[in-house]
Motif scaffolding. Structure first.
Motif, PDB file in Angstrom:
ATOM      1  N   SER A 156      -8.917   7.416   7.066  1.00 40.19           N
ATOM      2  CA  SER A 156      -8.147   6.855   5.958  1.00 40.19           C
ATOM      3  C   SER A 156      -6.876   7.657   5.751  1.00 40.19           C
ATOM      4  CB  SER A 156      -8.981   6.839   4.670  1.00 40.19           C
ATOM      5  OG  SER A 156      -9.315   8.162   4.279  1.00 40.19           O
ATOM      6  N   LEU A 157      -5.834   6.978   5.272  1.00 38.35           N
ATOM      7  CA  LEU A 157      -4.545   7.603   4.979  1.00 38.35           C
ATOM      8  C   LEU A 157      -4.418   7.821   3.480  1.00 38.35           C
ATOM      9  CD1 LEU A 157      -2.228   5.337   7.188  1.00 38.35           C
ATOM     10  CD2 LEU A 157      -3.469   7.405   7.861  1.00 38.35           C
ATOM     11  N   SER A 158      -3.879   8.971   3.084  1.00 34.07           N
ATOM     12  CA  SER A 158      -3.684   9.226   1.659  1.00 34.07           C
ATOM     13  C   SER A 158      -2.593  10.275   1.468  1.00 34.07           C
ATOM     14  CB  SER A 158      -4.982   9.689   0.995  1.00 34.07           C
ATOM     15  OG  SER A 158      -5.352  10.964   1.488  1.00 34.07           O
ATOM     16  N   TYR A 159      -2.126  10.423   0.251  1.00 37.07           N
ATOM     17  CA  TYR A 159      -1.208  11.500  -0.124  1.00 37.07           C
ATOM     18  C   TYR A 159      -1.423  11.830  -1.587  1.00 37.07           C
ATOM     19  CZ  TYR A 159       1.576   7.290  -1.275  1.00 37.07           C
ATOM     20  OH  TYR A 159       1.993   6.064  -1.723  1.00 37.07           O
ATOM     21  N   ARG A 160      -0.969  13.017  -1.975  1.00 31.47           N
ATOM     22  CA  ARG A 160      -1.264  13.528  -3.318  1.00 31.47           C
ATOM     23  C   ARG A 160      -0.327  12.958  -4.385  1.00 31.47           C
ATOM     24  NH1 ARG A 160      -1.550  17.991   0.101  1.00 31.47           N
ATOM     25  NH2 ARG A 160      -3.637  18.870   0.360  1.00 31.47           N
ATOM     26  N   GLN A 161       0.915  12.636  -4.008  1.00 31.01           N
ATOM     27  CA  GLN A 161       1.900  12.178  -4.984  1.00 31.01           C
ATOM     28  C   GLN A 161       1.513  10.818  -5.582  1.00 31.01           C
ATOM     29  OE1 GLN A 161       2.412  13.287  -1.961  1.00 31.01           O
ATOM     30  NE2 GLN A 161       4.200  14.603  -1.796  1.00 31.01           N
ATOM     31  N   ARG A 162       1.831  10.658  -6.853  1.00 31.33           N
ATOM     32  CA  ARG A 162       1.587   9.365  -7.512  1.00 31.33           C
ATOM     33  C   ARG A 162       2.806   8.471  -7.307  1.00 31.33           C
ATOM     34  NH1 ARG A 162      -2.057   8.395 -11.279  1.00 31.33           N
ATOM     35  NH2 ARG A 162      -0.532   7.328 -12.596  1.00 31.33           N
ATOM     36  N   ILE A 163       2.931   7.977  -6.085  1.00 29.33           N
ATOM     37  CA  ILE A 163       4.073   7.157  -5.696  1.00 29.33           C
ATOM     38  C   ILE A 163       3.546   5.884  -5.041  1.00 29.33           C
ATOM     39  CG2 ILE A 163       6.133   6.998  -4.244  1.00 29.33           C
ATOM     40  CD1 ILE A 163       6.315  10.062  -4.408  1.00 29.33           C
ATOM     41  N   ALA A 164       3.995   4.754  -5.528  1.00 31.91           N
ATOM     42  CA  ALA A 164       3.536   3.479  -4.969  1.00 31.91           C
ATOM     43  C   ALA A 164       4.275   3.158  -3.677  1.00 31.91           C
ATOM     44  CB  ALA A 164       3.746   2.361  -5.980  1.00 31.91           C
ATOM     45  N   LEU A 165       3.570   2.564  -2.748  1.00 30.63           N
ATOM     46  CA  LEU A 165       4.179   2.105  -1.505  1.00 30.63           C
ATOM     47  C   LEU A 165       4.858   0.762  -1.725  1.00 30.63           C
ATOM     48  CD1 LEU A 165       1.253   2.942   0.930  1.00 30.63           C
ATOM     49  CD2 LEU A 165       3.485   4.062   0.874  1.00 30.63           C
ATOM     50  N   PRO A 166       5.968   0.502  -1.024  1.00 29.80           N
ATOM     51  CA  PRO A 166       6.606  -0.812  -1.120  1.00 29.80           C
ATOM     52  C   PRO A 166       5.644  -1.909  -0.662  1.00 29.80           C
ATOM     53  CG  PRO A 166       8.034   0.765   0.010  1.00 29.80           C
ATOM     54  CD  PRO A 166       6.693   1.418  -0.132  1.00 29.80           C
ATOM     55  N   PRO A 167       5.733  -3.083  -1.242  1.00 27.39           N
ATOM     56  CA  PRO A 167       4.796  -4.151  -0.863  1.00 27.39           C
ATOM     57  C   PRO A 167       4.915  -4.600   0.586  1.00 27.39           C
ATOM     58  CG  PRO A 167       6.547  -4.978  -2.304  1.00 27.39           C
ATOM     59  CD  PRO A 167       6.657  -3.491  -2.312  1.00 27.39           C
ATOM     60  N   ASP A 168       6.070  -4.322   1.227  1.00 28.61           N
ATOM     61  CA  ASP A 168       6.262  -4.750   2.614  1.00 28.61           C
ATOM     62  C   ASP A 168       6.088  -3.607   3.611  1.00 28.61           C
ATOM     63  OD1 ASP A 168       8.466  -3.321   1.869  1.00 28.61           O
ATOM     64  OD2 ASP A 168       9.952  -4.815   2.484  1.00 28.61           O
ATOM     65  N   ALA A 169       5.453  -2.516   3.190  1.00 26.91           N
ATOM     66  CA  ALA A 169       5.281  -1.353   4.063  1.00 26.91           C
ATOM     67  C   ALA A 169       4.311  -1.643   5.206  1.00 26.91           C
ATOM     68  CB  ALA A 169       4.792  -0.157   3.255  1.00 26.91           C
ATOM     69  N   GLU A 170       4.470  -0.914   6.311  1.00 26.13           N
ATOM     70  CA  GLU A 170       3.582  -1.001   7.468  1.00 26.13           C
ATOM     71  C   GLU A 170       3.085   0.391   7.850  1.00 26.13           C
ATOM     72  OE1 GLU A 170       4.912  -4.883  10.115  1.00 26.13           O
ATOM     73  OE2 GLU A 170       5.449  -2.875  10.789  1.00 26.13           O
TER      74      GLU A 170
END
Length: 273
Positions: free
Chosen positions: A54-68
Motif C-alpha cells: 500500500s502507498l501512504s504519506y504522513r502529510q494531510r494533503i489530498a491527491l488530485p482527483p485525476d492522479a495516477e
C-alpha cells in the motif's frame, strides 16, 4: 544349394527381429503426448512473483482527483550500473486517497543476473507532473508466488514546495476549477501580497482577506466579498466552488511549467497561471 537358401532366410529373420525391437523402444503417439505434457506442466509450475502493498504519506494533503499511481520494479545491481525496469503497473486513482493498495506482477520467464529486486512508487497529477515519490529503497529477494511489500512511504517532490516569493510574484489567473475550464467570460484571480493579504475576483464578485503559507498549505482568514448577483446561475455556482476550495485549507504546488495548483482535503482543486 540348400546352404544358399538358408542364408537369405536367416538374414530375413534378423531383419524382422531388429524391426520388432525398434517398435518396442520407439515411443508411440500417446507416450509422446504424455512426455510433452509433462514438460509443459514442469514449465507451468514456475510461478510468477506477485508483489502487493500500500502507498501512504504522513502529510494531510489530498491527491488530485485525476492522479495516477505507478509501481515500478527493478533488478537491483551495483550502484554504478543503471537498473533495468522489469515490471510496471500504472493505474488511475479516480479520487481515491491514501492508503492506496497496489499489486504488480513480475513474470516468471524473465531472466535476471541477480535475484535481487527493488521497488519504487510514484504518483503523478493529471498533467503528468510527478507530485509524490517513494523516499527509501525497498529491496528484496526474488521469489515465486506472493511477496508482501507492506507500506511504501511517499514524500512530496521538490515541485510541490512553493515559496512565499513564488506565490507573491504576480497575479494568478485561474485556468481550471475542479478539473473543468472556467465558465465563458468569467474570471477568477488571486493576488498574494507579502504582508499576508490576498485579493482578486471570484467569478462574479471581488474579495479580500488574509492568508498564511505553512509547509505547502494555504490557510485563508475570513473573506470580505462584494454582494453582486451575476447571470447565468452557472457563474454564481462557480464562485461558490471557488470559495469552498479556499476555505478547505488547500495544499499548494507549483510545477516546472509554472502551473499553480490548490487542492483541498476533499479533492476539489483550482489551477492558475
Amino acid at each position: 544349394m540348400r546352404r544358399l537358401l538358408i542364408l537369405p532366410l536367416a538374414l530375413g529373420l534378423i531383419a524382422s527381429c531388429e524391426t520388432d525391437k525398434a517398435k518396442e523402444t520407439a515411443p508411440g503417439p500417446a507416450e509422446s503426448e504424455a512426455s510433452a505434457g509433462a514438460d509443459m506442466a514442469e514449465s507451468a509450475s514456475v510461478e510468477a512473483m506477485k508483489i502487493t502493498g500500500s502507498l501512504s504519506y504522513r502529510q494531510r494533503i489530498a491527491l488530485p482527483p485525476d492522479a495516477e499511481a505507478s509501481i515500478l520494479v527493478y533488478e537491483e545491481g551495483p550502484a554504478d550500473i543503471a537498473r533495468e525496469e522489469i515490471a510496471k503497473e500504472t493505474f488511475a486513482l479516480n479520487g481515491r486517497q491514501v492508503p492506496i493498495p497496489f499489486q504488480v506482477v513480475v513474470p516468471a520467464d524473465i531472466e535476471l543476473e541477480r535475484d535481487r529486486l527493488s521497488l519504487r512508487a510514484q504518483i503523478h497529477d493529471g498533467a503528468g507532473a510527478l507530485i509524490w515519490t517513494s523516499d527509501t529503497a525497498n529491496i528484496f529477494d526474488r521469489i515465486e508466488g506472493l511477496y508482501e511489500a507492506g507500506n511504501v512511504n511517499l514524500v512530496p517532490t521538490k515541485a510541490t514546495a512553493v515559496s512565499m516569493d513564488e506565490l507573491t510574484a504576480h497575479e494568478w489567473m485561474a485556468a481550471t476549477l475542479n478539473g473543468e475550464p472556467l465558465f465563458q467570460s468569467s474570471q477568477i484571480t488571486l493576488n498574494f501580497e507579502d504582508d499576508g493579504r490576498v485579493s482578486g475576483s471570484s467569478s462574479c464578485n471581488s474579495y479580500t482577506g488574509s492568508f498564511k503559507l505553512n509547509a505547502g498549505r494555504l490557510t485563508f482568514g475570513p473573506l470580505a466579498m462584494t454582494r453582486r448577483a451575476c447571470f447565468p446561475q452557472a457563474v454564481m455556482d462557480q464562485e461558490q466552488d471557488f470559495v469552498e476550495v479556499m476555505g478547505d485549507n488547500p495544499h499548494v504546488s507549483l510545477d516546472e511549467n509554472g502551473l499553480l495548483t490548490l487542492t483541498g482535503e476533499d479533492g476539489r482543486s483550482l489551477t492558475a497561471r
